[in-house]
Design a protein around this motif. Structure first.
Motif, PDB file in Angstrom:
ATOM      1  N   HIS A 183      58.835  41.736  49.145  1.00  0.00           N
ATOM      2  CA  HIS A 183      59.914  41.808  48.165  1.00  0.00           C
ATOM      3  C   HIS A 183      61.288  42.014  48.813  1.00  0.00           C
ATOM      4  O   HIS A 183      62.251  41.320  48.458  1.00  0.00           O
ATOM      5  CB  HIS A 183      59.636  42.942  47.183  1.00  0.00           C
ATOM      6  N   GLU A 184      61.396  42.953  49.716  1.00  0.00           N
ATOM      7  CA  GLU A 184      62.703  43.242  50.311  1.00  0.00           C
ATOM      8  C   GLU A 184      63.252  42.039  51.069  1.00  0.00           C
ATOM      9  O   GLU A 184      64.448  41.715  50.975  1.00  0.00           O
ATOM     10  CB  GLU A 184      62.595  44.450  51.252  1.00  0.00           C
ATOM     11  N   GLU A 185      62.389  41.369  51.823  1.00  0.00           N
ATOM     12  CA  GLU A 185      62.820  40.176  52.568  1.00  0.00           C
ATOM     13  C   GLU A 185      63.229  39.056  51.618  1.00  0.00           C
ATOM     14  O   GLU A 185      64.192  38.320  51.868  1.00  0.00           O
ATOM     15  CB  GLU A 185      61.705  39.700  53.497  1.00  0.00           C
ATOM     16  N   ALA A 186      62.487  38.925  50.510  1.00  0.00           N
ATOM     17  CA  ALA A 186      62.794  37.883  49.536  1.00  0.00           C
ATOM     18  C   ALA A 186      64.176  38.104  48.921  1.00  0.00           C
ATOM     19  O   ALA A 186      64.991  37.182  48.835  1.00  0.00           O
ATOM     20  CB  ALA A 186      61.735  37.855  48.434  1.00  0.00           C
ATOM     21  N   VAL A 187      64.449  39.328  48.499  1.00  0.00           N
ATOM     22  CA  VAL A 187      65.741  39.644  47.883  1.00  0.00           C
ATOM     23  C   VAL A 187      66.875  39.475  48.882  1.00  0.00           C
ATOM     24  O   VAL A 187      67.938  38.931  48.549  1.00  0.00           O
ATOM     25  CB  VAL A 187      65.730  41.067  47.301  1.00  0.00           C
ATOM     26  N   ALA A 188      66.665  39.903  50.136  1.00  0.00           N
ATOM     27  CA  ALA A 188      67.711  39.796  51.156  1.00  0.00           C
ATOM     28  C   ALA A 188      68.080  38.335  51.401  1.00  0.00           C
ATOM     29  O   ALA A 188      69.266  37.987  51.499  1.00  0.00           O
ATOM     30  CB  ALA A 188      67.252  40.458  52.454  1.00  0.00           C
ATOM     31  N   SER A 189      67.081  37.478  51.511  1.00  0.00           N
ATOM     32  CA  SER A 189      67.346  36.053  51.746  1.00  0.00           C
ATOM     33  C   SER A 189      68.059  35.424  50.556  1.00  0.00           C
ATOM     34  O   SER A 189      69.007  34.650  50.717  1.00  0.00           O
ATOM     35  CB  SER A 189      66.040  35.309  52.018  1.00  0.00           C
ATOM     36  N   ALA A 190      67.599  35.753  49.340  1.00  0.00           N
ATOM     37  CA  ALA A 190      68.213  35.181  48.140  1.00  0.00           C
ATOM     38  C   ALA A 190      69.655  35.665  47.974  1.00  0.00           C
ATOM     39  O   ALA A 190      70.546  34.899  47.591  1.00  0.00           O
ATOM     40  CB  ALA A 190      67.386  35.540  46.906  1.00  0.00           C
ATOM     41  N   LEU A 191      69.901  36.942  48.281  1.00  0.00           N
ATOM     42  CA  LEU A 191      71.259  37.483  48.182  1.00  0.00           C
ATOM     43  C   LEU A 191      72.206  36.800  49.161  1.00  0.00           C
ATOM     44  O   LEU A 191      73.373  36.542  48.841  1.00  0.00           O
ATOM     45  CB  LEU A 191      71.246  38.992  48.454  1.00  0.00           C
ATOM     46  N   LEU A 192      71.695  36.495  50.362  1.00  0.00           N
ATOM     47  CA  LEU A 192      72.509  35.804  51.358  1.00  0.00           C
ATOM     48  C   LEU A 192      73.006  34.473  50.806  1.00  0.00           C
ATOM     49  O   LEU A 192      74.186  34.130  50.949  1.00  0.00           O
ATOM     50  CB  LEU A 192      71.692  35.577  52.640  1.00  0.00           C
ATOM     51  N   GLU A 193      72.116  33.742  50.151  1.00  0.00           N
ATOM     52  CA  GLU A 193      72.523  32.440  49.624  1.00  0.00           C
ATOM     53  C   GLU A 193      73.472  32.578  48.441  1.00  0.00           C
ATOM     54  O   GLU A 193      74.396  31.774  48.276  1.00  0.00           O
ATOM     55  CB  GLU A 193      71.300  31.616  49.225  1.00  0.00           C
ATOM     56  N   VAL A 194      73.282  33.589  47.611  1.00  0.00           N
ATOM     57  CA  VAL A 194      74.202  33.806  46.496  1.00  0.00           C
ATOM     58  C   VAL A 194      75.597  34.125  47.016  1.00  0.00           C
ATOM     59  O   VAL A 194      76.602  33.584  46.531  1.00  0.00           O
ATOM     60  CB  VAL A 194      73.699  34.942  45.580  1.00  0.00           C
ATOM     61  N   GLU A 195      75.685  34.998  48.028  1.00  0.00           N
ATOM     62  CA  GLU A 195      76.987  35.372  48.590  1.00  0.00           C
ATOM     63  C   GLU A 195      77.692  34.151  49.175  1.00  0.00           C
ATOM     64  O   GLU A 195      78.896  33.946  48.953  1.00  0.00           O
ATOM     65  CB  GLU A 195      76.786  36.437  49.669  1.00  0.00           C
ATOM     66  N   ARG A 196      76.964  33.335  49.912  1.00  0.00           N
ATOM     67  CA  ARG A 196      77.568  32.152  50.514  1.00  0.00           C
ATOM     68  C   ARG A 196      77.941  31.124  49.454  1.00  0.00           C
ATOM     69  O   ARG A 196      78.942  30.416  49.591  1.00  0.00           O
ATOM     70  CB  ARG A 196      76.615  31.549  51.546  1.00  0.00           C
ATOM     71  N   SER A 197      77.151  31.035  48.403  1.00  0.00           N
ATOM     72  CA  SER A 197      77.444  30.082  47.332  1.00  0.00           C
ATOM     73  C   SER A 197      78.688  30.503  46.556  1.00  0.00           C
ATOM     74  O   SER A 197      79.489  29.659  46.147  1.00  0.00           O
ATOM     75  CB  SER A 197      76.248  29.955  46.391  1.00  0.00           C
ATOM     76  N   ARG A 198      78.845  31.796  46.340  1.00  0.00           N
ATOM     77  CA  ARG A 198      80.061  32.273  45.670  1.00  0.00           C
ATOM     78  C   ARG A 198      81.282  31.957  46.521  1.00  0.00           C
ATOM     79  O   ARG A 198      82.339  31.572  45.990  1.00  0.00           O
ATOM     80  CB  ARG A 198      79.971  33.779  45.413  1.00  0.00           C
ATOM     81  N   ALA A 199      81.152  32.115  47.835  1.00  0.00           N
ATOM     82  CA  ALA A 199      82.265  31.817  48.737  1.00  0.00           C
ATOM     83  C   ALA A 199      82.591  30.324  48.731  1.00  0.00           C
ATOM     84  O   ALA A 199      83.760  29.930  48.791  1.00  0.00           O
ATOM     85  CB  ALA A 199      81.923  32.278  50.151  1.00  0.00           C
ATOM     86  N   TRP A 200      81.540  29.488  48.634  1.00  0.00           N
ATOM     87  CA  TRP A 200      81.748  28.036  48.619  1.00  0.00           C
ATOM     88  C   TRP A 200      82.404  27.603  47.313  1.00  0.00           C
ATOM     89  O   TRP A 200      83.268  26.738  47.290  1.00  0.00           O
ATOM     90  CB  TRP A 200      80.399  27.335  48.814  1.00  0.00           C
ATOM     91  N   GLY A 201      81.988  28.218  46.207  1.00  0.00           N
ATOM     92  CA  GLY A 201      82.656  27.985  44.940  1.00  0.00           C
ATOM     93  C   GLY A 201      82.113  26.872  44.072  1.00  0.00           C
ATOM     94  O   GLY A 201      82.604  26.668  42.959  1.00  0.00           O
TER      95      GLY A 201
END
Length: 364
Positions: A183-201
Motif C-alpha cells: 500500500h505505501e509504495e502504491a500511494v507513493a508512486s501514484a502521488l508522484l505522478e499526480v504532483e508531476r501532472s499538476r505541474a504539467w497542467g
C-alpha cells in the motif's frame, strides 16, 4: 497554423503536434492533417504518409476516439514496412504510445523492437518497457510488470524526462504495488505522478493520474479522488479518459450504490461510443456483478484460487503463501489476479470483504 503540406513532416511540426496532443489542445488539427495526407497521397510519399498517419493517431487518441486512433496506427505501421528505421524516432514513439493506449501492447512492442534505435534511445527504451510491463500485467505476472514499469521510469529519469504524458510509468507501478498489497509504495508512486501532472497542467494527464491515486487509496479518500478525476475530465473532450475515471469510481468499494450505478451506466455508454469494445464488455460484466442476485456466488473461484485468496486475505505475503501451499510465486500471483477479476475488486486490500460477500470467512 501554416497551410497543410506533407513537407511539414521534415520540420519541427510533428513535435508541435505531439505537444498539443499532450496538452489536449487539438482543435483544428484533424482537418489540417487530413488535407496534408491527401497531398502526400498524390505525391506518393510513403514516409510522409506514415508520419502523418502517426500524427492523426495521436490527435485521435487525444480526442478519445480509440477506434480511429487504432486504425491510423495500423495504417502507419503498414506504410513503414517491416523496417521502421526509416521513420523519425518521435513517430516510432507516437505509434507505440497510441498502440499502448488503444489496447494493442503487442503492436507497441513490435514497433519498438523493430526500430533500430530502441537500445540507444532512452525514450524508446522506456516505452518498450512500458509495453512489456503492460503485457506482463495482462498475463498476471505482477512482479515482472512492476520491474518493467520501474525500469521505464529509470530510463526516462536518465534523460531528465519528468513529463508523465509520454511515459506514465509511476501510475502503472502504483497499480502493480496495489495488486501486491504494497500500500505505501502504491500511494507513493501514484502521488508522484499526480504532483508531476499538476505541474504539467494538462487536464487529461492530471485526470488519469488522479484515477490511479484514487484506485490505490483506501476508504472514502479514494472515492473523493476519483470524483475529482471525473470533474477534471468533464472539462475536456477526451471521453475515453472520462470513461476510465467513471469506471474506476463505479468499481471502488466505498462508492455508494446509487453513484455506482450511474457511473457504470455512463462509462458503458462512453466505451461503446468510443469503440473500446473490450472495455465496454468489462464494464458490462462489472455492472452485472454489482446487480443484486439471489443465487449463491461461492462457485466464482476455483478451489485453488479460493485457498490462495483466503491466505492472502489474512495478510500473508505471496512468498509465504507459496511456501505454505508448495507452489510457485508466479502461480500465486496468477490465482490472485484471477480472483481480483472474478470478485470485481482492484487488489488485495479488498479481498477479506469480497470473500465475506461470498459467504466465506478467511482464516485468522
Amino acid at each position: 497554423m501554416s497551410p497543410p503540406a506533407p513537407e511539414h513532416v521534415h520540420s519541427t511540426m510533428p513535435l508541435a503536434i505531439n505537444i498539443l496532443a499532450g496538452a489536449g489542445r487539438t482543435e483544428g488539427a484533424a482537418g489540417w492533417l487530413r488535407e496534408a495526407h491527401l497531398l502526400a497521397q498524390r505525391r506518393g510519399g510513403e514516409v510522409e504518409q506514415a508520419v502523418i498517419r502517426a500524427e492523426q493517431a495521436l490527435v485521435a487518441l487525444a480526442d478519445g476516439r480509440l477506434a480511429h486512433a487504432r486504425q491510423k496506427v495500423v495504417q502507419a505501421d503498414a506504410l513503414a514496412g517491416p523496417d521502421s528505421g526509416g521513420l523519425p524516432t518521435i513517430c516510432a514513439a507516437v505509434l507505440a504510445i497510441v498502440a499502448l493506449h488503444t489496447e494493442e501492447p503487442h503492436l507497441a512492442e513490435q514497433i519498438l523492437t523493430r526500430h533500430r534505435l530502441h537500445v540507444e534511445n532512452q525514450h524508446l527504451a522506456a516505452l518498450l518497457h512500458l509495453a512489456r510491463g503492460t503485457l506482463a500485467a495482462g498475463r498476471g505476472e505482477t512482479r515482472t510488470a512492476l520491474v518493467h514499469f520501474r525500469t521505464a521510469g529509470q530510463r526516462a529519469e536518465r534523460i531528465g524526462w519528468h513529463n508523465p504524458v509520454a511515459v506514465p510509468w509511476a501510475s502503472c507501478a502504483a497499480l502493480m504495488h496495489h495488486r501486491l498489497g504494497e500500500h505505501e509504495e502504491a500511494v507513493a508512486s501514484a502521488l508522484l505522478e499526480v504532483e508531476r501532472s499538476r505541474a504539467w497542467g494538462a487536464p487529461v494527464r492530471l485526470g488519469r493520474a488522479l484515477v490511479a491515486l484514487g484506485r490505490v487509496s483506501r476508504g472514502r479518500e479514494g472515492v473523493t479522488l476519483l470524483e475529482e478525476a471525473v470533474e477534471v475530465l468533464e472539462k475536456g473532450s477526451n471521453t475515453h479518459e472520462l470513461c476510465q475515471a467513471l469506471y474506476a469510481l463505479g468499481t471502488h468499494r466505498e462508492t455508494d450504490r446509487r453513484r455506482r450505478a450511474s457511473a457504470l451506466k455512463r462509462a458503458h455508454e462512453l466505451a461503446v461510443g468510443n469503440g473500446a469494445d473490450s472495455l465496454a464488455r468489462a464494464i458490462a460484466r462489472k455492472r452485472d456483478e454489482y446487480t443484486p442476485r439471489t443465487s449463491s456466488r461461492t462457485d466464482l473461484l476455483t478451489p485453488s484460487e479460493r485457498k490462495v485468496a483466503e491466505l492472502a486475505a489474512t495478510g500473508l505475503s505471496n512468498s509465504a503463501i507459496s511456501a505454505r501451499l508448495g507452489t510457485s510465486s508466479r502461480m500465486v500471483e496468477k490465482h490472485l489476479t484471477n480472483s481480483y477479476r472474478k470478485l470485481g475488486i482492484p487488489g488485495r486490500p479488498d479481498l477479506a470483504r469480497a470473500l465475506e460477500k461470498l459467504g466465506e470467512t478467511p482464516d485468522s
